[in-house]
Design an enzyme around this catalytic site. Structure first.
Site, PDB file in Angstrom:
ATOM      1  N   TYR A  49      51.057  10.576  71.081  1.00 42.26           N
ATOM      2  CA  TYR A  49      49.599  10.613  71.204  1.00 42.26           C
ATOM      3  C   TYR A  49      48.890  11.045  69.919  1.00 42.26           C
ATOM      4  CZ  TYR A  49      50.425  10.087  76.173  1.00 42.26           C
ATOM      5  OH  TYR A  49      50.822   9.610  77.392  1.00 42.26           O
ATOM      6  N   SER A  50      49.628  11.396  68.885  1.00 45.07           N
ATOM      7  CA  SER A  50      48.956  11.808  67.645  1.00 45.07           C
ATOM      8  C   SER A  50      49.538  11.035  66.465  1.00 45.07           C
ATOM      9  CB  SER A  50      49.119  13.315  67.410  1.00 45.07           C
ATOM     10  OG  SER A  50      50.383  13.591  66.845  1.00 45.07           O
ATOM     11  N   GLY A  51      48.843  11.116  65.357  1.00 45.47           N
ATOM     12  CA  GLY A  51      49.267  10.401  64.156  1.00 45.47           C
ATOM     13  C   GLY A  51      50.009  11.274  63.169  1.00 45.47           C
ATOM     14  N   THR A  59      50.543   6.236  66.220  1.00 43.06           N
ATOM     15  CA  THR A  59      49.884   6.723  67.427  1.00 43.06           C
ATOM     16  C   THR A  59      49.954   5.619  68.482  1.00 43.06           C
ATOM     17  OG1 THR A  59      48.358   7.997  66.079  1.00 43.06           O
ATOM     18  CG2 THR A  59      47.725   7.631  68.365  1.00 43.06           C
TER      19      THR A  59
END
Length: 193
Positions: A49-51, A59
């Site tokens: 869910y994050s970069g 992501t």
């Protein structure tokens, strides 16, 4: 030309819809048989869910996490998923293996982050090791497919489309056969006297 394009478009849509149906069906079956966590090749599939690990892990990617690993074999460069708090899992790279008075710990950092993580990771907080499966952007589809609306849309709509397409193909084939029979009938010679 128009008929060929329509046939080609119809076949392409069928292939896409059947593929979607099979993927969603497989995901649903996998979720049901594995207590809600889909697995493939022994790796649990998780959505990122994050970069913080970009560009290697985008992501929205689905990654495979191997829970069968030996914590003593983890080394610098390995990517692990660990539990940061009760509800947050983080996937970062090990940048240093620490041994603090016999207590093994791991310093981690996201590839896209400027600084290392504030706290070292204890072995008991490690959920698993990145197993190599990395499918970009499919995580958004997987999350949607796991929702009740997603299951309905991704199973029911393609299913209805396939039923409708099948009915259309049967009707078309029936009309073609009927037309062919009419053409094959012997013609009566009518003498006009």
């Amino acid at each position: 030309m128009k008929t060929k394009t329509l046939k080609w478009l119809g076949r392409t849509m069928n292939i896409i819809l059947v593929s979607m149906l099979l993927v969603v069906f497989t995901m649903v079956i996998t979720n049901v048989t594995s207590n809600g966590e889909p697995t493939i090749f022994g790796q649990e599939l998780k959505v990122v869910y994050s970069g913080s690990m970009e560009p290697e892990i985008q992501t929205g990617s689905v990654i495979g996490i191997n829970q069968n690993y030996d914590v003593r074999n983890l080394a610098e460069g390995d990517i692990i998923m660990f539990q940061e708090d009760n509800q947050t899992f983080v996937t970062h790279r090990i940048i240093d293996v620490l041994n603090n008075d016999g207590q093994l710990m791991f310093r981690t950092k996201g590839d896209n982050n400027d600084a290392a993580d504030a706290n070292a990771v204890l072995p008991e907080n490690i959920y698993g090791k990145f197993g190599g499966i990395n499918v970009p952007y499919i995580g958004y589809v997987m999350d949607f497919a796991n929702s009740s609306m997603g299951i309905m849309l991704l199973l029911v709509i393609p299913g209805l489309w396939l039923i409708g397409w099948s009915i259309k193909m049967i009707v078309t084939a029936y009309k073609e056969e009927k037309k062919q029979k009419r053409m094959d009938r012997p013609k009566l010679n009518e003498d006009v006297s």
